[in-house]
Scaffold this motif. Structure first.
Motif, PDB file in Angstrom:
ATOM      1  N   HIS A 221      10.318   3.959   1.020  1.00 50.92           N
ATOM      2  CA  HIS A 221       9.688   4.258  -0.271  1.00 50.92           C
ATOM      3  C   HIS A 221       9.724   5.753  -0.587  1.00 50.92           C
ATOM      4  O   HIS A 221       9.846   6.132  -1.762  1.00 50.92           O
ATOM      5  CB  HIS A 221       8.244   3.746  -0.276  1.00 50.92           C
ATOM      6  N   THR A 222       9.633   6.613   0.425  1.00 50.19           N
ATOM      7  CA  THR A 222       9.708   8.058   0.179  1.00 50.19           C
ATOM      8  C   THR A 222      11.113   8.447  -0.285  1.00 50.19           C
ATOM      9  O   THR A 222      11.271   9.288  -1.186  1.00 50.19           O
ATOM     10  CB  THR A 222       9.339   8.836   1.457  1.00 50.19           C
TER      11      THR A 222
ATOM     12  N   LEU B 274       0.827  -1.209   0.000  1.00 53.91           N
ATOM     13  CA  LEU B 274       0.000   0.000   0.000  1.00 53.91           C
ATOM     14  C   LEU B 274       0.859   1.256   0.000  1.00 53.91           C
ATOM     15  O   LEU B 274       0.594   2.215  -0.743  1.00 53.91           O
ATOM     16  CB  LEU B 274      -0.924  -0.014   1.220  1.00 53.91           C
ATOM     17  N   ILE B 275       1.901   1.276   0.823  1.00 58.05           N
ATOM     18  CA  ILE B 275       2.778   2.458   0.868  1.00 58.05           C
ATOM     19  C   ILE B 275       3.537   2.599  -0.441  1.00 58.05           C
ATOM     20  O   ILE B 275       3.733   3.719  -0.946  1.00 58.05           O
ATOM     21  CB  ILE B 275       3.742   2.362   2.066  1.00 58.05           C
TER      22      ILE B 275
ATOM     23  N   GLN C 122       4.070  10.348  -6.888  1.00 55.65           N
ATOM     24  CA  GLN C 122       5.427  10.591  -7.386  1.00 55.65           C
ATOM     25  C   GLN C 122       5.569  11.994  -7.993  1.00 55.65           C
ATOM     26  O   GLN C 122       6.548  12.700  -7.734  1.00 55.65           O
ATOM     27  CB  GLN C 122       5.789   9.535  -8.435  1.00 55.65           C
ATOM     28  N   LYS C 123       4.567  12.398  -8.769  1.00 58.14           N
ATOM     29  CA  LYS C 123       4.643  13.717  -9.403  1.00 58.14           C
ATOM     30  C   LYS C 123       4.591  14.830  -8.358  1.00 58.14           C
ATOM     31  O   LYS C 123       5.332  15.813  -8.441  1.00 58.14           O
ATOM     32  CB  LYS C 123       3.509  13.890 -10.417  1.00 58.14           C
TER      33      LYS C 123
ATOM     34  N   LEU D  33       5.107  14.194   4.704  1.00 56.64           N
ATOM     35  CA  LEU D  33       3.949  14.270   3.815  1.00 56.64           C
ATOM     36  C   LEU D  33       3.249  12.917   3.710  1.00 56.64           C
ATOM     37  O   LEU D  33       2.017  12.823   3.792  1.00 56.64           O
ATOM     38  CB  LEU D  33       4.410  14.735   2.426  1.00 56.64           C
ATOM     39  N   ILE D  34       4.028  11.859   3.531  1.00 60.38           N
ATOM     40  CA  ILE D  34       3.460  10.511   3.366  1.00 60.38           C
ATOM     41  C   ILE D  34       3.150   9.888   4.727  1.00 60.38           C
ATOM     42  O   ILE D  34       2.153   9.189   4.898  1.00 60.38           O
ATOM     43  CB  ILE D  34       4.431   9.603   2.585  1.00 60.38           C
ATOM     44  N   THR D  35       4.003  10.161   5.707  1.00 62.32           N
ATOM     45  CA  THR D  35       3.870   9.508   7.014  1.00 62.32           C
ATOM     46  C   THR D  35       2.653   9.994   7.771  1.00 62.32           C
ATOM     47  O   THR D  35       2.020   9.223   8.500  1.00 62.32           O
ATOM     48  CB  THR D  35       5.135   9.774   7.860  1.00 62.32           C
TER      49      THR D  35
END
Length: 795
Positions: free
Chosen positions: A779-780, A691-692, A700-701, A719-721
């Motif tokens: 992944h980030t 999922l992550i 990505q963009k 931002l993602i966390t």
């Protein structure tokens, strides 16, 4: 049509092989270990079902209520109960008794072997229980005194065969000759009562016939069809007045019988004292069923998340197919077929894993499950239900969600804003986090409880203590004295004692008149005999007074435990007297010492009042050894044994191992729960990984643009966390009360309830946050370190 659906399904598997692999791997792990738990549950529920008349077999047990004490729940009953039930109750077709015999030595020629699990029983036992005969007549096998029925394993041990054995004899250590009258198949492992050897009940002395005061026998009845256990139990209430009141009423002791269907005995909660075998627990059945269900649910959630997360990858396919005339039901069928195929592939892999890991699981659980269990009709139905459950639950939401896409928006490329359905997916992910946190909290609590039990102060030192039984019916006092004297001369033997029992053994429970500030009170108390070295050998401590010193303590001296002092509220216990109820001869025992409380019974039983008598040279020897070179010391002890007991095999057992065996079943259940909870977390991690990975790919963009605009690495990771951390926090709030409720109830099963602390909850939250953060970070970083021009070149 089905062929076309399957072709498209396999084409999509090949195109997105990474996500397909994650899906299949997650489902495979979930199904494999759910199957193991289902096998465990199925085995636990199968106990005693091998009896063809199991639905009509009841065990009659005793509930004994003394004044100001909790009710004693005993398995055993009195000898005369069985014939009285047969005579007084027309619904009883057959009534039988079992009474256990201690480990006993039998010889055949030069072969001498100790046998345990020996029972005396009635000759009509084979009319009640299903014990298939290999040789002999079940109608006459146990009628005559000193006749035996052997299991096939014992027959092979003594005679090397299972046929041609009837008519042969075995001799016990006392010299009595027993005739073999039958050989039966080994008792199934899933039986609450297992034995190696049955002896005719007519071998016992006749003085049991009218003894309604002694509780030593297991009593079973075969009732007529449609007899209800509860109604039958109510009919037994008048038996107290008819047979027992004359003995117990003057002591204000009440007794009533409890009728237990044998199919419920193995999983009865709470358990009764004196069970012949370690029992299971219905609480663990519920727990393991929940774990199996959660594993499947989390595997399905992972599949749903990864499938819906990849919606954009398949949007144009759905749009083109809708424009070409495909209906929504056809598209739903496509996704459901893909889900079913994925579940079927996972099941095939699971069956291979089950075959590979089954020996490990059997070792972990103490079961004897064979791979053939997969081939049983009932198991096939379970496998089919698993495929349908996983396929439908995992595929239903993606089928409903993906099939509703508007082809116009899809082909215009405006899918991402209008149909991401992020909120619902986050709700599902949050549910997965909640389940995982609950499992993790419970795992830490169970693990902590297991460690607590292992490290608990039992009131004695069990390390390097060896127990040696003298299994003979002959008078061996002089030999015991010679053997213990020889053992004391060994410099590596620190202490030697004899006793009627050691911690962990069952001991006698007798009625006594105990002196209190209000006069003598009649009360049941546990009691057994020891010598003057026992307390030292066991590392016990005298709180007050003194230990036994020798023969002068034989007639009047007793040592009691601290619990007895507290129970009877003795301010000064030394000199307090104990005697038999109604004794007018003036005979009494007097307290000379108080020993610190120790666990004579298991940790599931509270410490109770206990009397220790002075009884030297008993048939159970204890040796306290030096920690070094134990095997060499035992070899020397064996030589001394052979010099004094040349006709008895030398057998010994370390006390710590013996005590650990009492908790072996619970330890194994704890290991199963811990192992499978960790696997549940692993399945969650697999889903989280996918999922992550997809979330960072989708953004990505955005990450590239923010990087060009000057965003730092910490900002990109945050931002993602952020959304995942919020999810974990919400899941934690949900998991706390649920886990607290379940674990508080589970801890109440133990006599020593340590209660719950915040540590398991904090550790679980930190662990999930750490796993989530590290996965997001990886992944980030990959997305942030990628060349922005690659993701922005189409803009």
């Amino acid at each position: 049509m089905l062929k076309n659906l399957l072709t498209i399904a396999f084409r999509n598997f090949r195109r997105d092989w990474w996500y397909s692999l994650l899906n299949i791997l997650g489902l495979t792990i979930g199904i494999t270990f759910s199957l193991f738990l289902i096998f465990y549950i199925k085995d636990e529920l199968s106990y005693d079902r091998y009896n063809t008349r199991a639905e009509r077999i009841f065990r009659v047990s005793s509930n004994i209520k003394e004044p100001e004490k909790d009710t004693l729940r005993w398995v055993s009953t009195q000898f005369p109960l069985a014939p009285a039930l047969k005579q007084e109750y027309p619904e009883v077709e057959e009534a039988i008794r079992f009474v256990g015999e201690d480990k006993k030595m039998y010889r055949k020629g030069q072969l001498r072997i100790y046998e345990d699990k020996i029972f005396y029983t009635d000759s009509n036992v084979f009319k009640v229980f299903t014990y298939p005969f290999i040789e002999g007549d079940p109608n006459t096998a146990l009628i005559e005194p000193k006749t035996l029925v052997l299991t096939e394993s014992v027959a092979k041990t003594f005679f090397g065969k299972t046929t041609g054995v009837v008519g042969q004899t075995l001799e016990d250590a006392k010299g009595d000759i027993f005739k073999v009258t039958g050989v039966i198949k080994d008792i199934p492992y899933n039986s609450h009562l297992r034995f190696n050897l049955l002896i005719s009940r007519n071998t016992l002395p006749k003085d049991f016939a009218n003894n309604w005061g002694g509780f030593s026998f297991f009593t079973y009845v075969l009732v007529k069809p449609n007899t209800d256990a509860v109604s039958f139990q109510k009919k037994l209430l008048p038996m107290y007045d008819r047979h027992m009141a004359q003995i117990f009423a003057k002591y204000n002791i009440k007794i009533h019988y409890v009728v237990q269907p044998i199919l419920s005995i193995h999983l009865e909660d709470p358990q009764r004292q004196g069970e012949p075998e370690e029992l299971g627990s219905m609480n663990y059945i519920y727990i393991f069923a929940a774990v199996a269900f959660f594993m499947l649910i989390i595997a399905c959630i992972n599949y749903m998340n990864l499938t819906t997360a990849r919606s954009a990858r398949r949007a144009k396919e759905i749009g083109v197919r809708k424009v070409s005339g495909s209906t929504r039901p056809q598209l739903m069928a496509q996704f459901l077929v893909e889900s079913m195929v994925t579940a079927l592939l996972a099941l095939i892999l699971s069956m291979g894993l089950v075959a590979l890991l089954l020996p490990v699981f059997n070792s972990l659980s103490g079961k004897n499950i064979s791979f053939g269990a997969l081939m049983e009709p009932g198991t096939f139905l379970i496998l089919l239900l698993i495929v349908l459950f996983v396929g439908f639950v995992g595929g239903s939401y993606p089928a409903l969600y993906l099939s509703k896409f508007d082809p116009i928006h899809i082909l215009k490329g405006s899918l991402s804003k209008g149909s991401s359905n992020v909120v619902l997916r986050w709700i599902v992910v949050g549910s997965m986090f909640s389940i995982t946190l609950i499992m993790l909290i419970c795992t830490i609590v169970v693990y902590g409880k297991r460690n607590y039990i292992r490290k608990l102060d039992l009131g004695f030192n069990q390390a390097e203590v060896v127990t040696i039984p003298v299994n003979t019916n002959n008078d061996a006092k002089s030999q015991i004295i010679a053997f213990t004297d020889a053992a004391r001369k060994n410099p590596h033997v620190l202490s030697v004692s004899t006793a009627q029992a050691v911690p962990g053994d069952g001991v006698n429970f007798n009625l006594f008149s105990v002196q209190t500030d209000k006069g003598f009170v009649d009360q049941g108390v546990f009691i057994y005999g020891i010598d003057e070295h026992y307390i030292t050998t066991m590392g016990m401590k005298i709180n007050k007074g003194r230990d036994f010193t020798g023969l002068g303590d034989t007639l009047h001296s007793i040592v009691v435990n601290q619990n007895m002092v507290d129970y009877f509220k003795w301010k000064d216990p030394i000199g307090k007297r104990v005697k038999f109820p109604g004794d007018t001869t003036g005979r009494f025992w007097e307290v000379v010492g108080v020993v610190k409380d120790f666990n004579q019974q298991s940790l599931y039983n509270p410490i109770a009042p206990l009397i220790l008598l002075y009884r030297p040279n008993q048939y159970n020897v204890q040796l306290k050894l030096q920690a070094k070179d134990i095997q060499s010391t035992l070899a020397d002890v064996q030589k001394s044994w052979r010099a004094n007991f040349n006709d008895l095999p030398f057998e010994y057992e370390f006390l710590d191992q013996r005590l650990n065996n009492q908790y072996e079943a619970d330890q194994k259940r704890g290991k199963i729960f811990t192992t499978f909870s960790i696997l549940t977390v692993l399945i969650t991690c697999l889903g989280l990984l996918g999922l992550i990975a997809f979330t960072t790919q989708q953004r990505q963009k955005e990450i590239s643009l923010r990087k060009i605009m000057g965003a730092g690495m910490s900002q990109l990771v945050g931002l993602i966390t952020r959304s995942f951390v919020v999810l974990v926090a919400i899941a934690f709030v949900i998991a706390i009360p649920v886990a607290w409720l379940f674990m508080a109830k589970w801890l109440k099963l133990f006599q020593y309830n340590t209660g719950l602390t915040v540590a398991p909850f904090v550790l679980s939250a930190v662990a999930i946050l750490a796993i989530t953060f590290l996965t997001v970070l990886y992944h980030t970083l990959r997305a942030a370190l990628a060349n922005p021009s690659q993701s922005l070149r189409t803009e």
